[in-house]
Design an enzyme around this catalytic site. Structure first.
Site, PDB file in Angstrom:
ATOM      1  N   LYS A 194      30.910  44.224  38.609  1.00  0.00           N
ATOM      2  CA  LYS A 194      32.088  45.081  38.395  1.00  0.00           C
ATOM      3  C   LYS A 194      33.189  44.282  37.696  1.00  0.00           C
ATOM      4  CE  LYS A 194      35.891  46.011  40.295  1.00  0.00           C
ATOM      5  NZ  LYS A 194      36.992  46.319  39.344  1.00  0.00           N
ATOM      6  N   GLU A 268      35.516  32.050  43.243  1.00  0.00           N
ATOM      7  CA  GLU A 268      36.338  31.309  42.269  1.00  0.00           C
ATOM      8  C   GLU A 268      37.710  31.958  42.290  1.00  0.00           C
ATOM      9  OE1 GLU A 268      35.535  28.637  40.726  1.00  0.00           O
ATOM     10  OE2 GLU A 268      33.445  28.641  41.349  1.00  0.00           O
ATOM     11  N   CYS A 302      42.999  30.923  35.654  1.00  0.00           N
ATOM     12  CA  CYS A 302      43.113  30.358  37.001  1.00  0.00           C
ATOM     13  C   CYS A 302      43.575  28.909  36.933  1.00  0.00           C
ATOM     14  CB  CYS A 302      41.762  30.436  37.685  1.00  0.00           C
ATOM     15  SG  CYS A 302      40.463  29.761  36.643  1.00  0.00           S
ATOM     16  N   GLU A 399      50.951  31.051  42.938  1.00  0.00           N
ATOM     17  CA  GLU A 399      50.180  30.968  41.706  1.00  0.00           C
ATOM     18  C   GLU A 399      50.969  31.631  40.573  1.00  0.00           C
ATOM     19  OE1 GLU A 399      46.478  33.084  41.648  1.00  0.00           O
ATOM     20  OE2 GLU A 399      45.852  32.012  39.863  1.00  0.00           O
TER      21      GLU A 399
HETATM   22  P1  NDP Z   1      42.006  40.483  42.268  1.00  0.00           P
HETATM   23  O1  NDP Z   1      41.498  39.700  43.415  1.00  0.00           O
HETATM   24  O2  NDP Z   1      43.036  41.495  42.517  1.00  0.00           O
HETATM   25  O3  NDP Z   1      40.819  41.245  41.516  1.00  0.00           O
HETATM   26  C1  NDP Z   1      39.656  40.617  41.102  1.00  0.00           C
HETATM   27  C2  NDP Z   1      38.557  41.645  41.041  1.00  0.00           C
HETATM   28  O4  NDP Z   1      38.318  42.151  42.359  1.00  0.00           O
HETATM   29  C3  NDP Z   1      38.903  42.868  40.194  1.00  0.00           C
HETATM   30  O5  NDP Z   1      37.703  43.355  39.631  1.00  0.00           O
HETATM   31  C4  NDP Z   1      39.437  43.834  41.233  1.00  0.00           C
HETATM   32  O6  NDP Z   1      39.412  45.178  40.818  1.00  0.00           O
HETATM   33  C5  NDP Z   1      38.504  43.572  42.393  1.00  0.00           C
HETATM   34  N1  NDP Z   1      39.035  43.896  43.698  1.00  0.00           N
HETATM   35  C6  NDP Z   1      40.311  44.197  44.062  1.00  0.00           C
HETATM   36  N2  NDP Z   1      40.376  44.431  45.399  1.00  0.00           N
HETATM   37  C7  NDP Z   1      39.113  44.254  45.885  1.00  0.00           C
HETATM   38  C8  NDP Z   1      38.528  44.326  47.190  1.00  0.00           C
HETATM   39  N3  NDP Z   1      39.271  44.618  48.262  1.00  0.00           N
HETATM   40  N4  NDP Z   1      37.212  44.070  47.326  1.00  0.00           N
HETATM   41  C9  NDP Z   1      36.447  43.747  46.246  1.00  0.00           C
HETATM   42  N5  NDP Z   1      36.941  43.675  44.986  1.00  0.00           N
HETATM   43  C10 NDP Z   1      38.262  43.908  44.802  1.00  0.00           C
HETATM   44  O7  NDP Z   1      42.463  39.410  41.216  1.00  0.00           O
HETATM   45  P2  NDP Z   1      43.088  39.658  39.834  1.00  0.00           P
HETATM   46  O8  NDP Z   1      42.401  40.743  39.091  1.00  0.00           O
HETATM   47  O9  NDP Z   1      44.537  39.754  40.026  1.00  0.00           O
HETATM   48  O10 NDP Z   1      42.649  38.317  39.092  1.00  0.00           O
HETATM   49  C11 NDP Z   1      43.494  37.248  38.945  1.00  0.00           C
HETATM   50  C12 NDP Z   1      43.085  36.163  39.889  1.00  0.00           C
HETATM   51  O11 NDP Z   1      41.829  35.620  39.501  1.00  0.00           O
HETATM   52  C13 NDP Z   1      44.052  35.030  39.827  1.00  0.00           C
HETATM   53  O12 NDP Z   1      44.295  34.594  41.144  1.00  0.00           O
HETATM   54  C14 NDP Z   1      43.300  33.987  39.013  1.00  0.00           C
HETATM   55  O13 NDP Z   1      43.715  32.690  39.258  1.00  0.00           O
HETATM   56  C15 NDP Z   1      41.910  34.213  39.482  1.00  0.00           C
HETATM   57  N6  NDP Z   1      40.937  33.629  38.567  1.00  0.00           N
HETATM   58  C16 NDP Z   1      40.146  32.600  39.017  1.00  0.00           C
HETATM   59  C17 NDP Z   1      39.244  31.976  38.188  1.00  0.00           C
HETATM   60  C18 NDP Z   1      38.404  30.837  38.702  1.00  0.00           C
HETATM   61  O14 NDP Z   1      37.381  30.543  38.098  1.00  0.00           O
HETATM   62  N7  NDP Z   1      38.787  30.168  39.786  1.00  0.00           N
HETATM   63  C19 NDP Z   1      39.066  32.415  36.807  1.00  0.00           C
HETATM   64  C20 NDP Z   1      39.918  33.511  36.426  1.00  0.00           C
HETATM   65  C21 NDP Z   1      40.807  34.092  37.308  1.00  0.00           C
HETATM   66  P3  NDP Z   1      40.695  45.720  39.975  1.00  0.00           P
HETATM   67  O15 NDP Z   1      40.646  45.095  38.658  1.00  0.00           O
HETATM   68  O16 NDP Z   1      40.538  47.165  39.878  1.00  0.00           O
HETATM   69  O17 NDP Z   1      41.902  45.350  40.760  1.00  0.00           O
END
Ligand code: NDP
Length: 496
Positions: A194, A268, A302, A399
């Site tokens: 997803k 991650e 990230c 962050e």
């Molecule tokens: P979220 O945790 O809000 O969302 C990540 C994904 O999870 C999206 O597809 C989101 O859907 C989905 N999601 C949201 N709520 C749930 C749930 N309760 N259960 C399962 N899936 C869910 O993060 P962000 O989209 O805000 O992403 C940014 C974050 O990702 C930052 O913290 C960034 O640092 C981190 N990141 C980490 C990386 C790494 O390799 N360590 C690389 C890139 C980013 P939806 O989009 O609809 O909200």
């Protein structure tokens, strides 16, 4: 009806369909609800995308299970490798077009998507194709001690886990997909992925590539939707492992439910990466590394180097060099070759950074924003630096996934180690010094999954990536990343 987008010089235009179904069992199927994905640069609707429901996720998991049991897990490694190579070649062929789609949907400048992201995406598939038929020789578990004869059944060989649920965020969407799907398939697993609600389009283009590559139906399934759809994937009883990229808050929720049901998981998560500039550093090189580490991707990474610690002696020189570069950044149309910095990815993200910037000023941090005239439409935030912050301020602890950095000075190496390690994260860090001994001393003490020395942000599929503390659990990339997609019975068998 599809829309055609003019591209940057040298790139073919990208054609988007007017609407996309879900990619389940090898073809696009309609769902019951839709949402719109918009360009963050213009707020123009790019396409209608399907919102995956419980029934849709059930269908996708069933397709992945069937593909796992009937085809994919039974194929010899060399056949899986051939499929991955075919995908890699198609990705390379379509890279210019995919870069345009990524820039349109995420707002990242074309120079970044075309010259950095797409080559890395392709490299991940080539790299993991190389592993697919060599897993028995990779030194995992008991098979390592007892080199296998591939012609005989051998219970000590690494085995795939089954159906993997993968949920990813909006920063570097196609690259995150490659980090997840390439190792999963190389190891013999099937996938339900997803993508983020605000950046689904390159995952859907990748689905087209899977079909074009003749990948057996159900090996890769792409289910679009919001957080609820993500939750349905992560919690589905038919999933054997969850791989997640996103926020620590959702990561913790996933870890809890996976642990409850005895599922494997890797996370991650976020970070507040430090860039440490020592007194003897090459200041111009450090300033360039800092600016590229944050602003070139609007901070949407990230590992964005959002906390800069600079030795007192060179503080003013470094701040001046960073400001000079920030002032020269050109923001604008992500498809323009001359654009350095694009819009923030969504309205929600713009609201978050606007609120945090206000709170930082109220807390006493001194704000400096690069001169910036945003277009009338779109989600724009100027490249911004907050100076002289203390560790107690929110802006120094949270962050910063946006075009924002904080700068403060330090006196001694011990002090900067303590301050760098004082957050709840531990993803990556950068060290700028001409002394090899000092860089090794710092790297050994910083609690960060990756430490770059005199550079920042370089990634390679062969190098494991991941964090400590709330930055994650497990590693992606390299041989370590394969382990997360394999059942290694020999590794855990007591030696009796
Ligand atoms: P979220 O945790 O809000 O969302 C990540 C994904 O999870 C999206 O597809 C989101 O859907 C989905 N999601 C949201 N709520 C749930 C749930 N309760 N259960 C399962 N899936 C869910 O993060 P962000 O989209 O805000 O992403 C940014 C974050 O990702 C930052 O913290 C960034 O640092 C981190 N990141 C980490 C990386 C790494 O390799 N360590 C690389 C890139 C980013 P939806 O989009 O609809 O909200």
């Amino acid at each position: 009806m599809g829309l055609e987008y003019g591209a940057a010089e040298g790139s073919p235009p990208a054609t988007l369909r007017g609407s996309y179904g879900l990619f389940i069992g090898g073809s696009f199927v309609p769902g019951s609800a839709v949402f719109k994905t918009v360009s963050p640069a213009t707020e123009e609707v790019l396409a209608e995308v399907t919102h995956g429901t419980t029934e849709d996720v059930d269908r996708a998991v069933a397709a992945a299970r069937q593909a796992y049991e009937r085809t994919w897990s039974l194929l010899p490694g060399k056949t899986r490798a051939a499929y991955l190579l075919r995908i890699a070649r198609l990705l390379r062929e379509r890279a210019p077009e995919l870069a345009v789609i990524e820039s349109l949907d995420s707002g990242k400048p074309i120079r970044q998507t075309r010259d950095v992201d797409l080559p890395l995406v392709t490299a991940h598939f080539f790299y993991h194709a190389g592993w697919a038929d060599k897993l028995a020789y990779a030194g995992f578990g008991a098979a390592a001690a007892n080199p296998p004869n591939p012609t005989l059944p051998n219970p000590t060989l690494p085995r795939p886990l089954g159906v993997v649920g993968q949920v990813i965020g909006w920063s570097s969407p196609l690259l995150m997909l490659a980090w997840k799907i390439a190792p999963a398939l190389a190891c013999g697993n099937t996938v339900v992925l997803k993508p983020a609600e605000s950046t689904p389009l390159t995952a859907l283009a990748f689905a087209e590539i899977c079909a074009e590559a003749g990948l057996p139906p159900g090996v890769v399934n792409i289910v679009t939707g919001d957080g609820q759809t993500g939750q349905l994937v992560a919690r589905h009883p038919g999933i054997d492992k969850v791989a997640f990229t996103g926020s620590p808050e959702v990561g913790k929720e996933i870890a809890k439910s996976a642990a409850l049901w005895g599922k494997r998981f890797t996370l991650e998560l976020g970070g507040t990466s430090a860039n440490i500039v020592c007194a003897d550093a090459d200041i111009e090189a450090a300033a360039q590394g800092i600016v590229e580490g944050v602003f070139i991707r609007q901070g949407h990474a990230c590992c964005a180097s959002s906390r800069v610690f600079v030795a007192e002696e060179v503080h003013d020189d470094l701040v001046a060099a960073v400001r000079r570069r920030m002032a020269a950044l050109r923001s604008g149309n992500p498809l323009d070759e001359a654009t350095d910095i694009g819009p923030v990815n969504s309205h929600g993200q713009l609201d978050k950074i606007t609120e945090l910037a206000r709170s930082a000023e109220a807390d006493g941090a001194v704000r400096w924003s690069a001169p910036h005239r945003p277009p009338d439409r779109g989600f724009w935030f100027p490249p911004t630096m907050f100076a002289v912050v203390t560790q107690e301020q929110r802006i120094a602890r949270e962050e910063l996934c946006w075009p924002v950095l904080t700068v403060s000075s330090f006196g001694t190496p011990d002090e900067v180690v303590d301050r760098t390690n004082s957050t709840r994260y531990g993803l990556s860090a950068g060290v700028w010094t001409r002394q090899g001994e000092l860089s090794a001393w710092l790297a050994a003490r910083l609690r960060a999954g990756v430490v770059w020395v005199n550079s920042f942000g370089g990634l390679d599929p062969a190098v494991p990536f991941g964090g400590f503390q709330e930055s994650g659990f497990g590693r992606e990339g390299g041989r370590h990343g394969l382990e997360a997609y394999l059942d290694l019975p020999g590794a855990w068998t007591p030696d009796v």
